[in-house]
Scaffold this active site. Structure first.
Site, short mmCIF file in Angstrom:
data_model
loop_
_atom_site.label_atom_id
_atom_site.label_comp_id
_atom_site.label_asym_id
_atom_site.label_seq_id
_atom_site.Cartn_x
_atom_site.Cartn_y
_atom_site.Cartn_z
CB CYS A 117 -1.01 0.02 1.14
SG CYS A 117 -0.51 -0.85 2.58
CG HIS A 177 15.37 2.07 -3.26
ND1 HIS A 177 14.96 3.26 -2.71
CD2 HIS A 177 14.24 1.37 -3.51
CE1 HIS A 177 13.64 3.28 -2.66
NE2 HIS A 177 13.18 2.14 -3.12
#
Lengths: 261, 424
Positions: B53, B102
């Site tokens: 989400c 990342h």
């Protein structure tokens, strides 16, 4: 030789004290391992030193104030190791090892003169001093745990949860530790306390030839730890009160020592 | 480093508002379809899609990085029917080292909305196993993601990033454990049946609390909550008498005034022989007289106190994140070394092949001029020249393997390729 060995233990304890503090604040596992290893090294040197001294004087290291300070420092480290092994509270080192260091440092300033042989060759003296010093070492651990308890208690109570709140053990664990070491230390100390007159008696002195000014502080120490010992059993003395008592007892114990110096 | 041509294109909660993120999310079914569509593109060698989400990210190994980035962006836009212009400002993209870093940050929960939360690692794992099952991953992404899980584990174990509770109920549990240590066999009393109280109680139970008492003005509600928590319901008038039985008391009634007063707690503590009680007052207006906290062995936290703890814990996590970044940096370097070491092998093979070709040519030429040699002698020449090649190339081979493990590995590889003219 003796001097070198003495210095090794002295500086090991100093280094380990710093190491334990660094671990307490920064939580670097390596530092903690190094600190423990350093204490181990110090203890070895310390033990060797006590052995040398005993061979030299022909009796155990507990007759002069110098020897007692040395012996006391040694016993603190031994009891600390047992406690760490049993309870796995590494942070205790940051509070206990500096005390062992201070005791040892203090001894360096005392006269290294050995006591007269005639006074020292007694079984009851060995019992009296060894048991007492063992009791004192246990009370020292209780003192350190009590300080930790009060720090932790203050944080939880005041709701200011600093870094120590996360680092240090729970109140329950610290309170139990204070209790355990006093429960073990008090009977030992009592036995040590009682074997003193026996030794005096063997020395052909009147059984109760107490020098009252020297003895009363010791009686107070006994009363303080006795109240903690029995108070917990019968009156639910615990937590902050017990910690404060353990600190008071320790301070009184140090005063007593200095009155004997 | 020899480039693995690793890229990543994505959006997350920091760059993109939820209205856009929700349009870009991939359902599991859509992920499967997309992985397959992408892997069928000649430009793409490996790919993994992570959709939660808070983020949508596609990791891929491609033939050409800048083309690859464009292609992935285009794919996301096309798939969700959004114009690339609209999305351009939201996208971020990273290549090689930066992409590795990342992913390590994401899996270690440094990039999460709630720093240090544990959920993201599971989501990354799911994304990986889905891609793996569809065989859209290969050697590099497999190694990268396996590494990312290790990094996350290291960060969780070696830093305090997920140590401190950042919700009201977890902060309360943490406090309870700092007071009582083990919560096994402790007892909790709920006074009032508020939702938050129920949540905190469940949390405590998950840490071993065995005995639960529930008191409520409406007895039926006490009974029903007691049933869910496997506890006993108390008559509301009775709870004051039973207070001494509880190690932890959670209040959440709608009472307009204090219902637990200092003298009441004093009695309870006395009955308990000074064993501590931890009061958690999450009612507003408060249920417990604040002076209760002055009593020895009693600890009282109201909702603001707990909120304060949560805020402080959040700050602590931020500090711990700095240690985590160090770990990530060192792991990124390790991963790079691995990628580089992969490339030493083909270079060595080529270098030896080049030498061998020259040797064969020259030996052939020489032997033609020495027809008189016996078979045995010819063989000796053959062996001698082979041995010269091996001896000359032995050290360079060893050193190259060694150097490619270091930071400057790519310089050595480049030099070797250049000196031996391997890239003509």
């Amino acid at each position: 030789m003796g001097k070198l060995v003495f210095n090794i233990s002295l500086f090991s304890y100093l280094g380990a004290s710093l190491g334990y503090f660094v671990y307490l604040v920064y939580r670097k596992q390596l530092v903690s391992t190094l600190a423990t290893a350093t204490v181990g090294l110090g203890l070895l040197a310390h033990t060797a030193w006590l052995g040398l001294r005993s061979m030299e004087t022909g009796h155990g290291p507990y007759t002069t104030t110098f020897e007692i300070a040395m012996f006391f420092s040694w016993m603190i480290v031994v009891v600390y190791f047992l406690t760490e092994w049993k309870y796995k509270i590494k942070d205790l080192g940051a509070f206990v090892i500096p005390l062992a260091f201070l005791a040892l440092l203090f001894s360096a300033f005392l006269s290294k003169e050995a006591a007269l042989d005639s006074e020292t060759q007694h079984f009851w003296l060995t019992m009296h001093r060894t048991l007492s010093v063992l009791g004192y070492a246990a009370f020292t651990i209780a003192f350190a745990a009590a300080i930790m308890y009060l720090i932790q208690e203050h944080q939880v109570k005041s709701k200011k949860l600093g870094i120590m709140y996360f680092r240090m053990p729970s109140l329950e664990v610290l309170d139990k530790l204070v209790d355990k070491v006093i429960t073990i230390g008090f009977p030992l100390f009592t036995l040590g306390f009682m074997t003193g007159p026996l030794w005096k008696a063997k020395m052909d002195q009147p059984f109760l030839s107490w020098d009252i000014t020297k003895t009363w502080p010791l009686v107070i120490v006994w009363i303080i730890y006795g109240s903690l010992f029995f108070g917990r059993l019968f009156a639910g003395v615990r937590g902050k009160k017990a910690a404060q008592g353990a600190i008071l007892g320790f301070v009184m114990m140090i005063i007593t020592y200095f009155m004997h110096v | 480093m020899a480039d693995p041509n690793l890229i990543l294109v994505g959006v997350n909660h920091k760059t993109t508002p939820v209205e856009i993120r929700e349009k870009l999310a991939f359902s599991p079914g859509e992920i499967e379809a997309s992985l397959e569509r992408l892997i069928n593109q000649p430009e793409i060698v490996e790919n993994i899609i992570l959709s939660t989400c808070n983020r949508v990210e596609i990791y891929a190994r491609v033939r050409n990085t800048s083309e690859g980035v464009g292609l992935l962006k285009q794919f996301i836009c096309d798939y969700h029917n959004i114009s690339p212009q609209e999305l351009e400002t939201y996208f971020y993209s990273y290549q090689d080292e930066a992409a590795v870093e990342h992913l390590f940050r994401v899996s270690s929960s440094l990039d999460s909305m709630v720093l240090g939360e544990a959920q993201i690692l599971g989501q990354v794992k799911d994304a990986y196993s889905m891609a793996r099952a569809l065989q859209s991953t290969g050697m590099v992404l497999n190694q990268l993601f396996e590494k990312a899980f290790n990094v996350a584990k290291r960060v969780r174990e070696e830093t305090g990033i997920s140590e401190r509770g950042v919700s009201i109920s977890s902060a309360a549990v943490e406090l309870a454990r700092k007071i009582f240590d083990d919560l096994e066999n402790r007892s909790v009393m709920l006074v009032g049946t508020g939702e938050m109280a129920e949540l905190a109680a469940k949390h405590l139970i998950s840490y071993g609390v065995k005995t639960v008492y529930v008191a409520s003005r409406t007895y039926e509600r006490a009974v029903s909550l007691a049933k869910t928590l496997n506890g006993a319901a108390l008559d509301f008038d009775m709870f004051k008498e039973e207070l001494h039985r509880a190690d932890i008391v959670i209040t959440s009634t709608a009472a307009p005034t204090f219902i637990i007063k200092k003298d009441m707690v004093e009695r309870a503590i006395h009955q308990r022989k000074n064993k501590p009680i931890f009061f958690i007052d999450i009612a507003v207006p408060r249920d417990i007289e604040p002076e209760v906290n002055d009593l020895e062995n009693v600890y009282l936290y109201d909702i603001d106190d707990l909120q304060g703890v949560v805020t402080a814990n959040m700050h602590e996590r931020e500090k711990e994140a700095e240690n985590a970044i160090e770990i990530i940096q060192s792991e990124v370097n390790k991963f790079n070394n691995w990628v580089v070491s992969l490339d030493a092998v083909p270079t060595i093979v080529e270098m030896r092949k080049r030498a061998e070709t020259i040797r064969q040519k020259e030996v052939e030429k020489a032997l033609k001029k020495m027809e008189h040699l016996s078979e045995e002698d010819k063989n000796t020449v053959e062996l001698a020249t082979q041995s010269i090649i091996n001896k000359i190339l032995h050290k360079p081979t060893i050193n190259l393997k060694k150097q490619t493990q270091s930071q400057e590995g790519h310089v050595y590889l480049k030099a070797i390729r250049h000196l031996f003219h391997l890239d003509d």
